[in-house]
Design a protein around this motif. Structure first.
Motif, mmCIF file in Angstrom:
data_model
loop_
_atom_site.group_PDB
_atom_site.id
_atom_site.type_symbol
_atom_site.label_atom_id
_atom_site.label_comp_id
_atom_site.label_asym_id
_atom_site.label_seq_id
_atom_site.Cartn_x
_atom_site.Cartn_y
_atom_site.Cartn_z
ATOM 1 N N LEU A 68 -29.014 39.612 15.582
ATOM 2 C CA LEU A 68 -28.066 38.901 14.715
ATOM 3 C C LEU A 68 -27.165 40.345 14.403
ATOM 4 O O LEU A 68 -25.783 40.128 14.040
ATOM 5 N N GLY A 69 -27.450 41.491 14.441
ATOM 6 C CA GLY A 69 -26.686 42.459 14.151
ATOM 7 C C GLY A 69 -27.127 43.516 12.819
ATOM 8 O O GLY A 69 -26.470 44.321 12.260
ATOM 9 N N ASN A 70 -28.255 42.950 12.318
ATOM 10 C CA ASN A 70 -28.693 43.681 11.112
ATOM 11 C C ASN A 70 -29.394 44.922 11.343
ATOM 12 O O ASN A 70 -30.517 44.885 12.244
ATOM 13 N N GLY A 71 -28.839 46.200 10.692
ATOM 14 C CA GLY A 71 -29.360 47.111 11.263
ATOM 15 C C GLY A 71 -30.437 47.799 10.500
ATOM 16 O O GLY A 71 -30.892 47.333 9.262
ATOM 17 N N ARG A 72 -31.221 48.958 10.864
ATOM 18 C CA ARG A 72 -32.159 49.598 9.944
ATOM 19 C C ARG A 72 -31.818 51.128 9.575
ATOM 20 O O ARG A 72 -31.034 51.681 10.620
ATOM 21 N N ASN A 73 -32.039 51.460 8.554
ATOM 22 C CA ASN A 73 -31.656 52.718 8.023
ATOM 23 C C ASN A 73 -32.837 53.861 8.611
ATOM 24 O O ASN A 73 -33.848 53.266 9.160
#
Length: 896
Positions: free
Chosen positions: A63-68
């Motif tokens: 969905l587009g949730n990124g990770r740091n």
């Protein structure tokens, strides 16, 4: 079904807005409890919970949730997804139940159940309550909407939130679920809060903001009008006999004869030709397929499916009549062969699919509920969140699938911001001999991913199948394209969208609405029909001149409807009303004598009145090619281009200071006027001979430091008419001074024409003529002289109204710099009335204000400027005012 009554719509709006807040709180709490955003799983989680967590993380990344860098994953998009899906599964269950379509899933004999019966069955079916069970049944009935394997539905919302959502749904009236337009309002209300937040932030609009900002519900009368005057016109031309068209006494008579059960054609318009024969106003669309089974209909911005459902409900009865199909057969045939939809927002796609399924199941005599084939509706804005290498790796060893996935990646990498603007035909590599068969991608992917256990790959595979379907629809040609386009001005767009539009749609870049008009034309086959609801200003703004010229030369115009403001879904509060129009065109080169019709209901201010007038108001016929002769090729009726005012006058723009607080003062704020401060004419609220003279401007730098000072303004030092550029365009005489950008000064080439020019500009005809070519709230100076001006006629009017010429400069208004300064001269004594019509209290106050100003030593510019243009009467008052300075109090304090 009838449209939703306004009080019920208000209740639905509040319910949906409350539901979003509750559902998102619930989703956040559930996801945080599972630690979906955390870098590692909580120790206490069971294996089943850990597996679900992994699936949710993979789904969130897609969905587009990124990770740091710490592997912490954002949750915002996943929260929105969970909230939307859970709420709408419940909502759709209620829609189905109220229409007797919520089915108990017996494989041999599905049977309709009520919500009460679901409550009774819940325990036996392993559900916590009836709502949960009803939602499961709804999801099973709608696999194209709710993915059966989606990890979202493996979540259970906290009971306190779930109960609140259940109460919200239960409190809605049954009429909400049986009205024809409820589904359309549902999504607009769901996005309302987000839309307000985005607009308030003034951020540039990109992929995240587009769905909320550009979605607008199309009101039922607009949909019916467009469909009646395209498909309805085609139908009428074949159903009505020559005798019908010759002997009809009215349009209503023809509508009644052309109508069939389920297709009333109440908005179908006809015009009577010179020989007395009637014909559909928009044309007869002779180039459409003779067999309706070949008529492919596309809504490329389908939203909740309003146009698609309306087209379905017209096509089905027509095909039954023409082809002898049964109701059940025609439902399948129309959905399979006629109806196509694309939408940038996946959630709208779900609404559109549900709306079509519901319409199919409730269609008379079609047999009610049954499984439907997959509908031709797809999401054109699906994101590809994976990198290119991982994406292409889905192909395994299949070379054809690899080539197809490479093309999909190239074309859809910017899909969330481009959506239906994507054109696969253009996207194919130049010189490439390969053109993917998108329909074959699905089975190839299924084969390549069979037995795949990787959650990430499984998510990508589902996305790839959806994108392949969208690409197939994007590459097709359609005989009928009908839509309500998205609205977004160029200056509000993000850089990604701006760059694409400048490259591919340079003539339409002013607004996304105009870009989509051109995209609709590219979707259309030769002789295809394009119908759009869009902003009205493109018909006259100079920035769209090239687009108008191109379309007038290359497209056959059928019908233009000027709706103006007053459409509820398009109003964003006071002073923020979108004026809209409806356009019908055919992809065919016009000849020199082709005509089109114009309907204007822009002065009507409510949807109900607009709806009624669309059926009865007179149509105006215009020769298409002649519109190219209009100033800037503006679309207008009855414009005489031989006598335009621009041939007899100039109208330069005024001073654009860029910082009014720095440069501009009222005359009472700056006591001494000298070479550093100039008189500055400004906007007025009503037409008057001498008004708008209450300001001065700092001209010590001759405009240096201002945004656009207009030092070479050719109007300066001359006499003319100054018009305020907003609303009804009130005017006053112009005396050659500097003037504000909110006004414009029309200066005649010949000073002897000034009286005639003022008579015209101060009449109602001036505003009417300007608004014929420019309906924007604030017009541009250039527009004011692109209108016809009959000098001979207005010269005669001037001789009658002002036989001795225009009165010289005079004002009893103490806010004006030409005010003479005498208290007694600020009122008019009438022997009969004793006071003017303003009443003694108003007069006393004016006299008192002037007197007090004099007592503290104030003097008006007219008293201190011997070169100011003034009438003899004003000069006489100025002379009397010279007796008053000795009465001023030296300390500047006046006790009253």
């Amino acid at each position: 079904m009838q449209p939703l009554e306004k009080s019920l719509r208000n209740k639905l709006e509040k319910t949906v807005k409350d539901a979003r807040d509750i559902a998102e709180d619930a989703a956040r709490a559930t996801l945080e409890q599972l630690g979906v955003g955390e870098p590692t799983a909580y120790p206490h989680l069971t294996e089943a919970d850990r597996k679900l967590r992994r699936k949710l993380r993979a789904h969130g990344r897609q969905l587009g949730n990124g990770r740091n860098a710490k592997a912490e994953q954002a949750l915002d998009r996943l929260i929105e997804e969970v909230a939307y899906e859970h709420w709408h599964r419940m909502l759709f269950a209620r829609f189905l139940a109220e229409n007797n379509l919520l089915m108990y899933p017996d494989p041999d004999d599905p049977v309709a159940v009520t919500l009460e019966e679901c409550e009774d069955l819940a325990a036996d079916e392993g559900a916590s309550n009836g709502w949960e069970l009803a939602s499961r049944y709804a999801a099973r009935m709608l696999p194209q909407i709710f993915r059966p394997d989606s990890p979202v539905f493996q979540l259970t919302l906290p009971p306190e939130h779930q109960q609140k959502l259940e109460h919200l749904i239960a409190d809605l009236s049954k009429e909400v679920f049986t009205a024809s337009d409820s589904l359309g309002w549902v999504y607009q209300f769901w996005q309302a809060k987000k839309k307000d937040e985005i607009n308030a932030s003034e951020v540039k609009i990109g992929a995240r903001e587009l769905p909320a900002v550009t979605q607008l519900f199309t009101e039922p009368y607009m949909v019916s009008f467009l469909l009646d005057n395209s498909l309805g016109a085609w139908w009428a031309a074949r159903r009505l006999s020559e005798n019908d068209l010759k002997k009809a006494v009215s349009e209503e008579d023809l509508r009644r004869k052309a109508a069939i059960p389920g297709v009333p054609l109440e908005y179908l318009r006809f015009v009577q030709q010179e020989d007395g024969t009637w014909t559909p106003a928009a044309g007869t669309f002779e180039c459409w397929p003779k067999n309706l089974s070949e008529l492919k209909t596309l809504d490329p911005c389908c939203g909740s499916g309003h146009f698609l459902v309306a087209a379905f409900l017209m096509l089905a009865p027509m095909r039954m009549e023409l082809e002898g199909l049964s109701a059940r057969e025609v439902v399948d045939a129309v959905l399979r062969e006629n109806i196509y939809g694309l939408e940038i927002d996946k959630r709208c796609v779900e609404l559109a699919v549900f709306a079509l399924a519901l319409a199919a199941w409730v269609f008379p005599d079609a047999g009610g509920y049954r499984p439907l084939a997959e509908l031709n509706v797809a999401c054109s804005g699906t994101a590809i969140s994976a990198n290119k290498e991982k994406w292409i790796a889905l192909s395994g060893d299949d070379i054809n699938l690899r080539i197809a996935l490479e093309e999909l990646y190239k074309q859809f990498k910017d899909a969330p911001v481009l959506g239906s603007l994507i054109n696969p035909k253009i996207g194919l590599s130049k010189g490439s001999l390969f053109e993917p068969k998108w329909g074959k991608v699905d089975p190839l992917l299924t084969k390549a991913l069979s037995g795949e256990k990787d959650d990430e790959k499984a998510e990508m595979g589902i996305v790839a199948k959806g994108i392949a379907k969208a690409s197939s629809l994007l590459a097709m040609k359609y005989q009928w394209v009908v839509t309500n386009v998205p609205y977004l001005s160029f200056k509000k767009m993000g850089m990604q969208l701006k760059k694409f539009i400048k490259e591919h749609f340079p003539n339409a870049k002013g607004d996304l609405a105009n870009v989509f008009l051109e995209r609709c034309i590219k979707f259309s086959s030769d002789s295809g029909v394009i119908q759009t609801v869009m902003t009205q200003n493109w018909l006259f703004l100079s920035s769209y001149k090239r687009q108008r010229e191109q379309l007038l030369r290359e497209m056959l115009w059928n019908l233009i409807v000027k709706l103006g403001g007053g459409a509820e879904a398009f109003n964003n509060g006071p002073g923020n009303i979108t004026n809209i129009c409806m356009v019908t065109m055919t992809r065919s080169i016009p000849n020199d004598f082709d005509v089109f019709q114009i309907i204007d209901v822009s002065e009507t201010n409510t949807p109900g009145k607009k709806s009624a007038e669309l059926k009865t108001v007179d149509l105006t016929e215009e020769i298409q090619k002649r519109q190219l002769e209009n100033p800037d090729a503006r679309i207008a009726t009855g414009l005489d281009v031989r006598n335009l005012l621009e041939k007899k006058a100039i109208c330069p723009r005024g001073v654009v200071s860029g910082d009014g607080e720095r440069w501009i003062r009222r005359i009472w704020e700056h006591r001494f006027i000298n070479k550093d401060w100039r008189y500055f004419q400004g906007t007025i609220s009503g037409t008057a001979l001498y008004s708008g003279r209450d300001k001065v401007i700092d001209w010590s730098s001759a405009g240096k430091g201002m945004l656009r000072p207009g030092r070479n303004n050719l109007a300066l030092g001359k006499f003319g008419v100054n018009a305020s550029l907003i609303g009804v365009l009130p005017v006053t005489l112009y005396s050659g001074n500097l003037y504000d950008q909110t006004t414009a000064s029309i200066v005649p080439n010949n000073i002897s024409d000034l009286t005639a020019l003022y008579c015209y500009c101060s009449s109602k005809e001036f505003n009417k003529d300007v608004r014929e070519i420019d309906q924007k709230l604030n017009v541009t100076p250039a527009t004011l002289i692109k209108i016809p001006f009959d000098l001979d006629y207005w010269t005669k009017i001037a001789e009658e109204q002002y036989p001795n010429g225009l009165p010289k400069h005079y004002s009893d208004d103490p806010t004006q710099w030409i005010f003479h300064g005498h208290p007694c001269g600020s009122v008019v004594w009438d022997e009969e009335k004793k006071w003017t019509a303003m009443g003694p209290l108003r007069i006393d106050a004016t006299v008192l204000q002037v007197a007090v100003a004099r007592l503290i030593g104030y003097r008006w510019p007219a008293e201190t400027d011997p070169n100011m243009e003034l009438s003899d009467e004003a000069r006489a008052w100025v002379k009397r005012s010279q007796e008053l300075p000795p009465f001023a109090d030296d300390d500047g304090i006046v006790c009253i």
